[in-house]
Structures are given as structure tokens and as C-alpha cells.
Design an enzyme around this catalytic site. Structure first.
Site, PDB file in Angstrom:
ATOM      1  N   LYS A   8       0.828  -1.211   0.000  1.00  0.00           N
ATOM      2  CA  LYS A   8       0.000   0.000   0.000  1.00  0.00           C
ATOM      3  C   LYS A   8       0.857   1.253   0.000  1.00  0.00           C
ATOM      4  O   LYS A   8       0.518   2.265  -0.605  1.00  0.00           O
ATOM      5  CB  LYS A   8      -0.911   0.026   1.232  1.00  0.00           C
ATOM      6  CG  LYS A   8      -2.115  -0.893   1.126  1.00  0.00           C
ATOM      7  CD  LYS A   8      -3.051  -0.654   2.305  1.00  0.00           C
ATOM      8  CE  LYS A   8      -4.152  -1.701   2.341  1.00  0.00           C
ATOM      9  NZ  LYS A   8      -4.975  -1.567   3.567  1.00  0.00           N
ATOM     10  N   LYS A   9       1.977   1.190   0.722  1.00  0.00           N
ATOM     11  CA  LYS A   9       2.840   2.376   0.780  1.00  0.00           C
ATOM     12  C   LYS A   9       3.444   2.657  -0.595  1.00  0.00           C
ATOM     13  O   LYS A   9       3.550   3.806  -1.013  1.00  0.00           O
ATOM     14  CB  LYS A   9       3.964   2.170   1.802  1.00  0.00           C
ATOM     15  CG  LYS A   9       3.492   2.295   3.251  1.00  0.00           C
ATOM     16  CD  LYS A   9       4.670   2.476   4.202  1.00  0.00           C
ATOM     17  CE  LYS A   9       4.213   2.589   5.648  1.00  0.00           C
ATOM     18  NZ  LYS A   9       5.329   2.793   6.588  1.00  0.00           N
ATOM     19  N   ASP A  31       8.722   7.392   8.917  1.00  0.00           N
ATOM     20  CA  ASP A  31       8.339   7.024  10.276  1.00  0.00           C
ATOM     21  C   ASP A  31       7.165   7.911  10.640  1.00  0.00           C
ATOM     22  O   ASP A  31       7.182   9.116  10.359  1.00  0.00           O
ATOM     23  CB  ASP A  31       9.498   7.203  11.265  1.00  0.00           C
ATOM     24  CG  ASP A  31       9.218   6.516  12.593  1.00  0.00           C
ATOM     25  OD1 ASP A  31       8.569   5.455  12.597  1.00  0.00           O
ATOM     26  OD2 ASP A  31       9.655   7.036  13.632  1.00  0.00           O
ATOM     27  N   GLY A  57      -4.153   1.354  13.037  1.00  0.00           N
ATOM     28  CA  GLY A  57      -3.512   2.149  14.093  1.00  0.00           C
ATOM     29  C   GLY A  57      -4.540   2.927  14.909  1.00  0.00           C
ATOM     30  O   GLY A  57      -5.549   2.373  15.337  1.00  0.00           O
ATOM     31  N   LYS A  91      -8.702   9.478   2.582  1.00  0.00           N
ATOM     32  CA  LYS A  91      -7.644   9.587   3.582  1.00  0.00           C
ATOM     33  C   LYS A  91      -6.327  10.018   2.925  1.00  0.00           C
ATOM     34  O   LYS A  91      -5.648  10.925   3.413  1.00  0.00           O
ATOM     35  CB  LYS A  91      -7.487   8.247   4.309  1.00  0.00           C
ATOM     36  CG  LYS A  91      -6.545   8.305   5.491  1.00  0.00           C
ATOM     37  CD  LYS A  91      -6.413   6.949   6.176  1.00  0.00           C
ATOM     38  CE  LYS A  91      -5.189   6.930   7.084  1.00  0.00           C
ATOM     39  NZ  LYS A  91      -4.893   5.594   7.611  1.00  0.00           N
ATOM     40  N   HIS A  97      -1.395  12.769   6.805  1.00  0.00           N
ATOM     41  CA  HIS A  97      -0.027  13.154   7.120  1.00  0.00           C
ATOM     42  C   HIS A  97       0.979  12.531   6.144  1.00  0.00           C
ATOM     43  O   HIS A  97       1.923  13.185   5.725  1.00  0.00           O
ATOM     44  CB  HIS A  97       0.281  12.730   8.549  1.00  0.00           C
ATOM     45  CG  HIS A  97      -0.041  11.303   8.890  1.00  0.00           C
ATOM     46  ND1 HIS A  97      -1.279  10.741   8.628  1.00  0.00           N
ATOM     47  CD2 HIS A  97       0.698  10.314   9.454  1.00  0.00           C
ATOM     48  CE1 HIS A  97      -1.274   9.486   9.027  1.00  0.00           C
ATOM     49  NE2 HIS A  97      -0.088   9.195   9.524  1.00  0.00           N
TER      50      HIS A  97
END
EC number: 3.6.1.66
Lengths: 201, 201
Positions: B13-14, B74, B158, B180, B185
Site C-alpha cells: 500500500k505504501k 516514520d 492504528g 484519507k 499526514h
């Protein structure tokens, strides 16, 4: 006749500690009374963002309800790697209130990967004296140290088994009560309150 | 021929998210490869004090090991009433690693007495791009909001069910993935990385 001062606590040890500190400082003419010796009154929940807010709110509640000068404290541990938390949430860090074992286990787990050089922290105690006219004195005592990687000793309470005071050889839970009183955050805070208390006598 | 860029992640997904952001920005000539497509190498543990430290360390490890430009991130949640924690400890706040349910339960309990006006926080993502010559670009994306009093929705992962984005009508777990991505972020951070990536192509 002695001036009566309310200590907003039901913990006999806290009264004895303040009594001893007053005696050591040669302050006479103050009679300390605990919450057990005054009519019950409603206490605001400790929801302040700082130790100071909580201590002042607790002392103010006591002074307003009883008409006596009132001493109250709020204490906890600040851990650098947690940006100063658990702080005001120290007693309920793991969720429940006052579950020392769960709090210690959680703190150790959170710091599991934190290297030695970033395990600094301090115990903090804030004490407030509020007079019936609203005059407020607030002081802070700190006790610097580091957070151990496992519990040491079975004395004390709270995070004592994990706290290695600066310049010491073991944890706060390995000190005798007298040794601890002589150096602890609460002792350091209460000592600073002596001038304001002496002025009442 | 396309420039190969390592994304220091095994999460498909990233990679897709970064692919989509590159495509939307009209950046061609970059082939993204995941950790699954390069020989295994040793990754340093994520023990930095900041998101930036962790992202840079991860990207540097990848660039050194593979000789490819490497992107790493991160991310976590910063809660004002916890002085910005869980922060770099977001994934292991309750002690174990990646136990979303335990992390959410603990956060809710810790904030149980925290009034609405002090429940602010933000999701933070830091992304680093490190080139084989050591050139480092690091960017930060933030998504401000407040912490709910109970979980809402079952999407995301999360802390999404507890996070109420500013200006929204529900939790992050109630948004579609596309909604989203457009505001999160991570999206905000990756978008800032586009110029440095485009310069490679």
C-alpha cells in the site's frame, strides 16, 4: 494556641513527614489535621494539565470547605524519553488508578528500546498552601535520576523500584524511609513550604 | 531507462500511495522497488528520539545496502495532553509491537479524565530520501485533529478510529482510502518529497 492546618490527605505517612520537617526546622505552634478529622467535602477531580494546577485545586478545595489553611500535593515521575510523561498521569499510566505493578510494567515496556543515555527522568512533587483568604504559595521539589531496566528492591511505592536516584547506588525502593525522606522530591518541596507555614504560627 | 528508487517497506500500500502521488504530480521515469525486491540487509532498530532520526536511519540503511536512492518513513500520533507522546512509540505504546487494539485502549484510558479542550493532537509522518552519496532530504507532514472518547469506524489502522481530523465529520477510520490519502499526514509528507524525487528522473 496552635494554628490548625489541614493536610488534604488521608495518608498518615504524609502528615508524619510534614510534622517531622516542621519539627526539624524548629517551627512550633502548628497543629496538622488530616481529611479524616474534618467534615467530608467534595473534592474536584485531579484533571489539571500540571502538578501545580492539581495541588492548588486540592488545597483550595480544602481551604474553602474548612476555613483552615490547607496544604496539598501532587507528585509523579517525568521521563525524558516520554517528553516528561507519565507526569500528572503517573498514578494511572496503565489505565487503572494506582496499579503500581501495571504502571511499572508498562513504563519498562515503553522504554524497552530506549538506550541508557536517554533514560533520564525525575520524581516531581508540587506542594501548595492555600489560606482561607485565597493567598496561595506553590513550590516544586525534584529528585533527578534514571529509569532502570528492571525493578530493584521492594520498599517504597509507585515507581520507586524503577527509579535510580542520581549519585546513589540503588533504586528508590532500596532506601530506608528516613534515607528517602532526606533526599526525595516531597521532602524537597515541603522544605520550601516551611517559611510560608512558619508565618502562620 | 527509469531510475530505480528503493522504498524501505514491505507494505504494498505504501508503494502504491507513492506511485499515485508521483503520477498525479506528472513525475515519470521512476521505478519504485520494495524491500521484497532487493537482497535482504540488516536494518538498524528504530530507537531514535524523533521521527526524523528514524526515517533517516532507515533510508540510509537502504541506500548503503543497495546503492539505490532510498525513501523511508516514520509516522505516529502526537497527543497534546501527553506532551506529544505516543510519538515515536506509537506502534508499541501499550508495550507490545503493533497491537492496535491495546494501543487504542490504553490511549483512551490515559485520556479518560482529560477534558475536551485538551484532547488535541496530530498524526505526523516524516519521510526521508537518502541518495547513495549520502545526500539527505527529510520532510514532515502533519494532520491535525482531536482524540475521540470512543472508537469510530472500522477502516484504516492504528489510531485511526480515535482520530477526529480537524474540519471533518468523523474519524480517520470512517474515510475511504482515497479520501484519507488526499488529506493524511503521509500524503502531505510524500508530496513534499516530490521535487527531490523528480530531480532524480
Amino acid at each position: 494556641m496552635a494554628v490548625r492546618v489541614l493536610v488534604a490527605s488521608r495518608n498518615a505517612k504524609k502528615l508524619k513527614e510534614l510534622r517531622r520537617i516542621l519539627d526539624d526546622a524548629g517551627v512550633a505552634g502548628i497543629e496538622l489535621v488530616s481529611l479524616n478529622e474534618v467534615p467530608p467535602y467534595e473534592e474536584a477531580p485531579e484533571t489539571g494539565a500540571t502538578f501545580e494546577e492539581n495541588a492548588i485545586a486540592k488545597a483550595r478545595d480544602g481551604a474553602v470547605a474548612t476555613g483552615l489553611p490547607c496544604v496539598a500535593d501532587d507528585s509523579g515521575i517525568e521521563v525524558d524519553a516520554l517528553n516528561g510523561m507519565p507526569g500528572v498521569l503517573s498514578a494511572r499510566w496503565a489505565g487503572g488508578h494506582g496499579d503500581d505493578a501495571a504502571n511499572n510494567t508498562l513504563l519498562l515496556a515503553q522504554l524497552g528500546d530506549v538506550p541508557d543515555e536517554r533514560r533520564g527522568g525525575r520524581f516531581v512533587s508540587t506542594c501548595a498552601l492555600v489560606l482561607p483568604d485565597g493567598t496561595t504559595t506553590v513550590v516544586r521539589g525534584e529528585w533527578p535520576g534514571t529509569i532502570a531496566r528492571e525493578p530493584h528492591g521492594d520498599g517504597g511505592f509507585g515507581y520507586d523500584p524503577l527509579f535510580l536516584p542520581e549519585g546513589g547506588t540503588g533504586s528508590a525502593a532500596e532506601l530506608t524511609p528516613a534515607e528517602k525522606d532526606a533526599v526525595s522530591h516531597r521532602g524537597r518541596a515541603l522544605t520550601q513550604l516551611i517559611p510560608a507555614l512558619a508565618a502562620l504560627a
